[in-house]
Write an enzyme that holds these catalytic residues in place. Structure first.
Site, PDB file in Angstrom:
ATOM      1  N   ARG A 102       0.871  -1.183   0.000  1.00 30.43           N
ATOM      2  CA  ARG A 102       0.000   0.000   0.000  1.00 30.43           C
ATOM      3  C   ARG A 102       0.901   1.224   0.000  1.00 30.43           C
ATOM      4  O   ARG A 102       1.791   1.343   0.848  1.00 30.43           O
ATOM      5  CB  ARG A 102      -0.914   0.015   1.224  1.00 30.43           C
ATOM      6  CG  ARG A 102      -1.623   1.365   1.405  1.00 30.43           C
ATOM      7  CD  ARG A 102      -2.693   1.344   2.461  1.00 30.43           C
ATOM      8  NE  ARG A 102      -3.822   0.535   2.042  1.00 30.43           N
ATOM      9  CZ  ARG A 102      -5.031   0.578   2.638  1.00 30.43           C
ATOM     10  NH1 ARG A 102      -5.232   1.396   3.668  1.00 30.43           N
ATOM     11  NH2 ARG A 102      -6.000  -0.193   2.214  1.00 30.43           N
ATOM     12  N   HIS A 129      -7.809   0.409  -6.120  1.00 33.59           N
ATOM     13  CA  HIS A 129      -7.946  -0.430  -4.922  1.00 33.59           C
ATOM     14  C   HIS A 129      -8.610  -1.750  -5.331  1.00 33.59           C
ATOM     15  O   HIS A 129      -9.720  -2.073  -4.910  1.00 33.59           O
ATOM     16  CB  HIS A 129      -8.775   0.311  -3.876  1.00 33.59           C
ATOM     17  CG  HIS A 129      -8.654  -0.251  -2.483  1.00 33.59           C
ATOM     18  ND1 HIS A 129      -7.755  -1.255  -2.139  1.00 33.59           N
ATOM     19  CD2 HIS A 129      -9.322   0.045  -1.334  1.00 33.59           C
ATOM     20  CE1 HIS A 129      -7.886  -1.536  -0.867  1.00 33.59           C
ATOM     21  NE2 HIS A 129      -8.816  -0.770  -0.360  1.00 33.59           N
ATOM     22  N   GLN A 132     -10.067  -4.479  -2.805  1.00 30.97           N
ATOM     23  CA  GLN A 132     -11.362  -4.116  -2.230  1.00 30.97           C
ATOM     24  C   GLN A 132     -12.495  -4.645  -3.103  1.00 30.97           C
ATOM     25  O   GLN A 132     -13.478  -5.210  -2.608  1.00 30.97           O
ATOM     26  CB  GLN A 132     -11.462  -2.586  -2.114  1.00 30.97           C
ATOM     27  CG  GLN A 132     -12.807  -2.102  -1.625  1.00 30.97           C
ATOM     28  CD  GLN A 132     -13.100  -2.538  -0.205  1.00 30.97           C
ATOM     29  OE1 GLN A 132     -12.292  -2.335   0.684  1.00 30.97           O
ATOM     30  NE2 GLN A 132     -14.252  -3.147   0.027  1.00 30.97           N
ATOM     31  N   ASP A 211     -17.913   5.922  -0.694  1.00 31.14           N
ATOM     32  CA  ASP A 211     -16.606   5.891  -0.021  1.00 31.14           C
ATOM     33  C   ASP A 211     -16.365   7.280   0.561  1.00 31.14           C
ATOM     34  O   ASP A 211     -17.087   8.241   0.237  1.00 31.14           O
ATOM     35  CB  ASP A 211     -15.510   5.510  -1.041  1.00 31.14           C
ATOM     36  CG  ASP A 211     -14.120   5.393  -0.416  1.00 31.14           C
ATOM     37  OD1 ASP A 211     -14.016   5.281   0.823  1.00 31.14           O
ATOM     38  OD2 ASP A 211     -13.128   5.408  -1.181  1.00 31.14           O
ATOM     39  N   CYS A 251     -16.605   0.678   1.449  1.00 28.24           N
ATOM     40  CA  CYS A 251     -15.354  -0.067   1.675  1.00 28.24           C
ATOM     41  C   CYS A 251     -14.843   0.113   3.098  1.00 28.24           C
ATOM     42  O   CYS A 251     -14.057  -0.703   3.568  1.00 28.24           O
ATOM     43  CB  CYS A 251     -14.307   0.360   0.663  1.00 28.24           C
ATOM     44  SG  CYS A 251     -13.948   2.123   0.711  1.00 28.24           S
ATOM     45  N   ARG A 279     -13.001  -9.326   2.505  1.00 30.28           N
ATOM     46  CA  ARG A 279     -11.634  -8.997   2.110  1.00 30.28           C
ATOM     47  C   ARG A 279     -10.728 -10.215   2.358  1.00 30.28           C
ATOM     48  O   ARG A 279      -9.878 -10.549   1.543  1.00 30.28           O
ATOM     49  CB  ARG A 279     -11.111  -7.802   2.936  1.00 30.28           C
ATOM     50  CG  ARG A 279     -11.867  -6.496   2.749  1.00 30.28           C
ATOM     51  CD  ARG A 279     -11.688  -5.933   1.367  1.00 30.28           C
ATOM     52  NE  ARG A 279     -10.291  -5.768   0.996  1.00 30.28           N
ATOM     53  CZ  ARG A 279      -9.531  -4.700   1.304  1.00 30.28           C
ATOM     54  NH1 ARG A 279     -10.068  -3.694   1.948  1.00 30.28           N
ATOM     55  NH2 ARG A 279      -8.274  -4.642   0.926  1.00 30.28           N
TER      56      ARG A 279
HETATM   57  N1   CP Z   1     -11.255  -0.702   2.887  1.00 36.92           N
HETATM   58  C1   CP Z   1      -9.948  -0.647   3.218  1.00 36.92           C
HETATM   59  O1   CP Z   1      -9.039  -0.833   2.397  1.00 36.92           O
HETATM   60  O2   CP Z   1      -9.722  -0.394   4.534  1.00 36.92           O
HETATM   61  P1   CP Z   1      -8.323  -0.134   5.219  1.00 36.92           P
HETATM   62  O3   CP Z   1      -7.835   1.223   4.778  1.00 36.92           O
HETATM   63  O4   CP Z   1      -8.610  -0.184   6.684  1.00 36.92           O
HETATM   64  O5   CP Z   1      -7.359  -1.198   4.794  1.00 36.92           O
HETATM   65  N1  NVA Z   2     -10.597   6.114  -0.947  1.00 38.71           N
HETATM   66  C1  NVA Z   2     -10.083   5.759   0.359  1.00 38.71           C
HETATM   67  C2  NVA Z   2     -10.211   4.291   0.564  1.00 38.71           C
HETATM   68  C3  NVA Z   2      -9.777   3.809   1.917  1.00 38.71           C
HETATM   69  C4  NVA Z   2      -9.895   2.329   2.054  1.00 38.71           C
HETATM   70  C5  NVA Z   2      -8.643   6.218   0.473  1.00 38.71           C
HETATM   71  O1  NVA Z   2      -7.893   6.094  -0.507  1.00 38.71           O
HETATM   72  O2  NVA Z   2      -8.260   6.729   1.516  1.00 38.71           O
END
Ligand code: CP
Ligand code: NVA
Length: 294
Positions: A102, A129, A132, A211, A251, A279
């Site tokens: 990430r 993502h 997800q 989201d 999400c 997930r």
């Molecule tokens: N939905 C998701 O990716 O959550 P986190 O940021 O907690 O990993």
């Molecule tokens: N769109 C959000 C998703 C978090 C899981 C972000 O990138 O912060």
């Protein structure tokens, strides 16, 4: 499939197979189904940004498949002191069998995948993502059976999650409609329908999805985003425009009162906790697909 960065690496057949296996792993979790799939394998889990779901579900998933997860924060690697991303990828490839990462930079993840000799999985970048959306599709399949022809309306910020929904929804045969205000829409449709009208998007939808309005990296624009996106809240009125059977997806993390009203998030049509659980199962299936012949 050698990497999983945007989701475009998957074919429709492989996606179906992955979701079938995810369902099998879910049903057989307590019986240890898949317990030896990653025996003797190590997976680097590199998190340069905060995470609850992705980080824990990968860590637990690797353990349940009999593998060893090596959890690393970005600031614990020499990367934080200037070692290059390609060199980091080359070295990690000599130790581990796959890298989940990430990052606040999509380019970093792409460069890591380019130089790595082992599969790289995108655990979220500002652009994509895809992990997800594997869980989202699994949740839709559990609720409705066949994915083909379902209509999913995403309302709010045209962000990483929206883009991945468009890409993988198209692959799965789900009609994805994205409602976002001017300036917040995806630059490219990726097969989704784009609109600035949340009500038109929600009409006849089987699932409503939203989201956060302020993603990681968007903090400086928080005030403007909250005001621009306010008309796109997923609330009971919008839900009433969807099919009676519609489910609500998010999400997470959620900000009740911003992108979603609390009554909808915690209401009877919300599937968000199953979605979060999924997930784990979807990512276990993904790792098996990337690392084993099955
Ligand atoms: N939905 C998701 O990716 O959550 P986190 O940021 O907690 O990993
Ligand atoms: N769109 C959000 C998703 C978090 C899981 C972000 O990138 O912060």
């Amino acid at each position: 499939m050698t990497n999983f960065i945007t989701g475009e690496e998957l074919g429709a057949f492989e996606l179906g197979k992955l979701l079938d296996r995810a369902a099998e792993l879910k049903a057989g979790r307590r019986d240890g189904v898949g317990r030896d799939s990653l025996a003797g394998r190590s997976i680097a889990l590199v998190f340069e940004k905060p995470s609850t779901r992705t980080r824990i579900s990968f860590d637990v998933g690797v353990a349940e498949l009999g593998g060893h997860g090596v959890m690393l924060r970005g600031d614990e690697l020499q990367l934080a002191r200037g070692e290059s991303t390609p060199d980091t990828a080359r070295v990690l490839s000599r130790y581990v069998d796959a890298i989940v990462v990430r990052s606040g930079s999509h380019e970093t993840v792409a460069a890591l995948a380019e130089a790595a000799e082992v599969p790289v999985v995108n655990g979220l970048t500002p652009l994509h993502h895809p992990c997800q959306v594997l869980a989202d599709l699994l949740t839709l399949r559990e609720r409705f059976g066949d994915l083909q022809g379902l209509r999913l309306a995403y309302v709010g910020d045209g962000n990483n999650v929206a883009r991945s929904l468009a890409i993988l929804g198209e692959l799965a045969g789900v009609e994805v409609v994205i409602a976002a205000p001017a300036g917040y829409q995806l630059e490219e449709s990726h097969g989704a329908k784009l609109t600035d009208d949340p009500r038109a998007a929600a009409a006849d939808a089987d699932a409503l999805y939203t989201d956060v309005w302020v993603s990681m990296g968007d903090e400086e624009e928080a005030q403007r985003r909250r005001s621009d996106l306010a008309p796109f809240q997923l609330d009971a009125d919008l839900l009433a425009a969807a099919k009676d059977r519609a489910i609500v997806l998010h999400c997470l993390p959620a900000h009740p009162g911003e992108e979603i009203s609390a009554d909808v998030l915690y209401g009877g049509q919300s599937a968000v906790w199953d979605q979060a659980e999924n997930r784990l199962h979807a990512q276990k299936a993904l790792l098996e697909m990337l690392l084993t012949d099955g």
